[in-house]
Motif scaffolding. Structure first.
Motif, PDB file in Angstrom:
ATOM      1  N   TYR A   1       0.825  -1.198   0.000  1.00  0.00           N
ATOM      2  CA  TYR A   1       0.000   0.000   0.000  1.00  0.00           C
ATOM      3  C   TYR A   1       0.862   1.252   0.000  1.00  0.00           C
ATOM      4  CZ  TYR A   1      -4.499  -2.127   0.164  1.00  0.00           C
ATOM      5  OH  TYR A   1      -5.623  -2.813  -0.177  1.00  0.00           O
ATOM      6  N   GLN A   2       1.962   1.221  -0.739  1.00  0.00           N
ATOM      7  CA  GLN A   2       2.784   2.419  -0.852  1.00  0.00           C
ATOM      8  C   GLN A   2       1.968   3.547  -1.473  1.00  0.00           C
ATOM      9  OE1 GLN A   2       3.923  -0.622  -1.803  1.00  0.00           O
ATOM     10  NE2 GLN A   2       5.286  -0.928  -0.088  1.00  0.00           N
ATOM     11  N   MET A   3       0.914   3.187  -2.212  1.00  0.00           N
ATOM     12  CA  MET A   3       0.057   4.218  -2.806  1.00  0.00           C
ATOM     13  C   MET A   3      -0.659   5.032  -1.734  1.00  0.00           C
ATOM     14  SD  MET A   3      -3.022   1.902  -4.187  1.00  0.00           S
ATOM     15  CE  MET A   3      -4.053   0.966  -3.064  1.00  0.00           C
ATOM     16  N   ALA A   4      -0.652   4.541  -0.498  1.00  0.00           N
ATOM     17  CA  ALA A   4      -1.289   5.283   0.586  1.00  0.00           C
ATOM     18  C   ALA A   4      -0.496   6.520   0.961  1.00  0.00           C
ATOM     19  CB  ALA A   4      -1.477   4.391   1.816  1.00  0.00           C
ATOM     20  N   LEU A   5       0.733   6.616   0.491  1.00  0.00           N
ATOM     21  CA  LEU A   5       1.542   7.788   0.802  1.00  0.00           C
ATOM     22  C   LEU A   5       1.105   8.982  -0.034  1.00  0.00           C
ATOM     23  CD1 LEU A   5       5.092   6.171   0.944  1.00  0.00           C
ATOM     24  CD2 LEU A   5       3.675   6.879   2.859  1.00  0.00           C
ATOM     25  N   THR A   6       1.010  10.130   0.598  1.00  0.00           N
ATOM     26  CA  THR A   6       0.711  11.353  -0.126  1.00  0.00           C
ATOM     27  C   THR A   6       2.002  11.882  -0.723  1.00  0.00           C
ATOM     28  OG1 THR A   6       1.042  12.715   1.834  1.00  0.00           O
ATOM     29  CG2 THR A   6      -1.199  11.912   1.441  1.00  0.00           C
ATOM     30  N   SER A   7       1.917  12.984  -1.427  1.00  0.00           N
ATOM     31  CA  SER A   7       3.092  13.526  -2.096  1.00  0.00           C
ATOM     32  C   SER A   7       4.189  13.926  -1.116  1.00  0.00           C
ATOM     33  CB  SER A   7       2.708  14.731  -2.959  1.00  0.00           C
ATOM     34  OG  SER A   7       2.129  15.732  -2.146  1.00  0.00           O
ATOM     35  N   ASN A   8       3.833  14.249   0.139  1.00  0.00           N
ATOM     36  CA  ASN A   8       4.857  14.627   1.112  1.00  0.00           C
ATOM     37  C   ASN A   8       5.311  13.436   1.952  1.00  0.00           C
ATOM     38  OD1 ASN A   8       2.719  14.232   2.827  1.00  0.00           O
ATOM     39  ND2 ASN A   8       2.792  16.259   3.762  1.00  0.00           N
ATOM     40  N   GLY A   9       4.906  12.212   1.569  1.00  0.00           N
ATOM     41  CA  GLY A   9       5.369  11.025   2.260  1.00  0.00           C
ATOM     42  C   GLY A   9       4.521  10.612   3.450  1.00  0.00           C
ATOM     43  N   LYS A  10       3.465  11.359   3.769  1.00  0.00           N
ATOM     44  CA  LYS A  10       2.576  11.012   4.883  1.00  0.00           C
ATOM     45  C   LYS A  10       1.527  10.022   4.390  1.00  0.00           C
ATOM     46  CE  LYS A  10       3.922  14.151   7.971  1.00  0.00           C
ATOM     47  NZ  LYS A  10       4.500  13.803   9.204  1.00  0.00           N
ATOM     48  N   LEU A  11       1.027   9.215   5.305  1.00  0.00           N
ATOM     49  CA  LEU A  11      -0.027   8.289   4.934  1.00  0.00           C
ATOM     50  C   LEU A  11      -1.365   9.003   4.836  1.00  0.00           C
ATOM     51  CD1 LEU A  11       0.848   5.146   7.016  1.00  0.00           C
ATOM     52  CD2 LEU A  11       0.750   5.309   4.554  1.00  0.00           C
ATOM     53  N   ASP A  12      -2.092   8.723   3.796  1.00  0.00           N
ATOM     54  CA  ASP A  12      -3.416   9.261   3.595  1.00  0.00           C
ATOM     55  C   ASP A  12      -4.401   8.424   4.403  1.00  0.00           C
ATOM     56  OD1 ASP A  12      -6.061   8.872   1.891  1.00  0.00           O
ATOM     57  OD2 ASP A  12      -5.281  10.880   1.487  1.00  0.00           O
ATOM     58  N   GLN A  13      -5.168   9.061   5.273  1.00  0.00           N
ATOM     59  CA  GLN A  13      -6.049   8.332   6.173  1.00  0.00           C
ATOM     60  C   GLN A  13      -7.094   7.514   5.418  1.00  0.00           C
ATOM     61  OE1 GLN A  13      -7.163  10.336   9.683  1.00  0.00           O
ATOM     62  NE2 GLN A  13      -8.967   9.090  10.045  1.00  0.00           N
ATOM     63  N   PHE A  14      -7.646   8.045   4.348  1.00  0.00           N
ATOM     64  CA  PHE A  14      -8.633   7.310   3.568  1.00  0.00           C
ATOM     65  C   PHE A  14      -8.018   6.036   3.000  1.00  0.00           C
ATOM     66  CE2 PHE A  14     -10.835   6.493  -0.490  1.00  0.00           C
ATOM     67  CZ  PHE A  14     -12.108   6.240  -0.002  1.00  0.00           C
ATOM     68  N   LYS A  15      -6.805   6.140   2.499  1.00  0.00           N
ATOM     69  CA  LYS A  15      -6.140   4.959   1.937  1.00  0.00           C
ATOM     70  C   LYS A  15      -5.721   3.987   3.036  1.00  0.00           C
ATOM     71  CE  LYS A  15      -4.833   7.252  -2.302  1.00  0.00           C
ATOM     72  NZ  LYS A  15      -3.757   7.827  -3.101  1.00  0.00           N
ATOM     73  N   MET A  16      -5.444   4.517   4.231  1.00  0.00           N
ATOM     74  CA  MET A  16      -5.159   3.635   5.366  1.00  0.00           C
ATOM     75  C   MET A  16      -6.397   2.809   5.701  1.00  0.00           C
ATOM     76  SD  MET A  16      -2.969   6.163   7.852  1.00  0.00           S
ATOM     77  CE  MET A  16      -2.699   4.983   9.169  1.00  0.00           C
ATOM     78  N   GLN A  17      -7.575   3.424   5.602  1.00  0.00           N
ATOM     79  CA  GLN A  17      -8.819   2.694   5.860  1.00  0.00           C
ATOM     80  C   GLN A  17      -8.969   1.537   4.879  1.00  0.00           C
ATOM     81  OE1 GLN A  17     -11.693   5.829   5.469  1.00  0.00           O
ATOM     82  NE2 GLN A  17     -11.366   6.577   7.540  1.00  0.00           N
ATOM     83  N   TRP A  18      -8.677   1.784   3.620  1.00  0.00           N
ATOM     84  CA  TRP A  18      -8.759   0.725   2.621  1.00  0.00           C
ATOM     85  C   TRP A  18      -7.738  -0.369   2.904  1.00  0.00           C
ATOM     86  CZ3 TRP A  18     -12.437  -0.514  -0.585  1.00  0.00           C
ATOM     87  CH2 TRP A  18     -13.374   0.453  -0.942  1.00  0.00           C
ATOM     88  N   ALA A  19      -6.558   0.015   3.336  1.00  0.00           N
ATOM     89  CA  ALA A  19      -5.529  -0.989   3.640  1.00  0.00           C
ATOM     90  C   ALA A  19      -5.997  -1.915   4.757  1.00  0.00           C
ATOM     91  CB  ALA A  19      -4.218  -0.297   4.031  1.00  0.00           C
ATOM     92  N   ILE A  20      -6.631  -1.361   5.777  1.00  0.00           N
ATOM     93  CA  ILE A  20      -7.149  -2.180   6.877  1.00  0.00           C
ATOM     94  C   ILE A  20      -8.299  -3.054   6.379  1.00  0.00           C
ATOM     95  CG2 ILE A  20      -8.395  -2.098   9.078  1.00  0.00           C
ATOM     96  CD1 ILE A  20      -6.718   0.468   9.682  1.00  0.00           C
ATOM     97  N   ALA A  21      -9.228  -2.460   5.645  1.00  0.00           N
ATOM     98  CA  ALA A  21     -10.394  -3.201   5.163  1.00  0.00           C
ATOM     99  C   ALA A  21      -9.999  -4.343   4.224  1.00  0.00           C
ATOM    100  CB  ALA A  21     -11.360  -2.249   4.460  1.00  0.00           C
ATOM    101  N   ASP A  22      -8.938  -4.163   3.449  1.00  0.00           N
ATOM    102  CA  ASP A  22      -8.501  -5.184   2.486  1.00  0.00           C
ATOM    103  C   ASP A  22      -7.601  -6.250   3.084  1.00  0.00           C
ATOM    104  OD1 ASP A  22      -9.908  -4.093   0.419  1.00  0.00           O
ATOM    105  OD2 ASP A  22      -8.194  -3.107  -0.522  1.00  0.00           O
ATOM    106  N   ASP A  23      -7.197  -6.100   4.331  1.00  0.00           N
ATOM    107  CA  ASP A  23      -6.247  -7.027   4.935  1.00  0.00           C
ATOM    108  C   ASP A  23      -6.934  -8.345   5.297  1.00  0.00           C
ATOM    109  OD1 ASP A  23      -4.396  -8.413   6.475  1.00  0.00           O
ATOM    110  OD2 ASP A  23      -3.613  -6.591   7.373  1.00  0.00           O
TER     111      ASP A  23
END
Length: 124
Positions: free
Chosen positions: A16-38
């Protein structure tokens, strides 16, 4: 920090490297998807992780909901929440630091820990 022996190499953020925003921080919405898809997390673990994530401070990455808040918002008992948080910690999804008496625990999702350690050491 709780010490329970060696941790498994499991991480819901792998792939889920795509969860990183342009400044290298994790995007919370994409973190939610990472948890849901695990596939390695149970439905209870996912629900509780998502409730904790709802309380994430986007600036520093930590979460500080009380156990009663997590229980109320997840519709699980406080004891189920406590057991599940231990499982999430053992699966290296998050790290828990016990709060002082009268204060909530501090939850940090593993992918936020490096940013948080940097901020604590060097300031904002």
């Amino acid at each position: 920090r709780h010490s329970r022996g060696p941790r498994p190499s499991h991480s819901p953020w792998r792939g889920y490297q795509m969860a990183l925003t342009s400044n290298g921080k994790l995007d919370q919405f994409k973190m939610q998807w990472a948890i849901a898809d695990d596939d390695q997390l149970t439905s209870t673990e996912k629900a509780i992780a998502l409730v904790i994530l709802m309380h994430r401070n986007a600036t520093v990455g930590d979460c500080r909901p009380s156990l009663s808040t997590i229980a109320r918002r997840s519709s699980f008992s406080q004891r189920t929440v406590e057991r599940t948080i231990l499982k999430l910690e053992n699966k290296s999804v998050l790290t828990v630091t016990s709060g002082r008496q009268g204060y909530s625990n501090r939850y940090v999702f593993e992918e936020d820990r490096e940013d948080l350690d940097y901020l604590e050491h060097f300031g904002k």
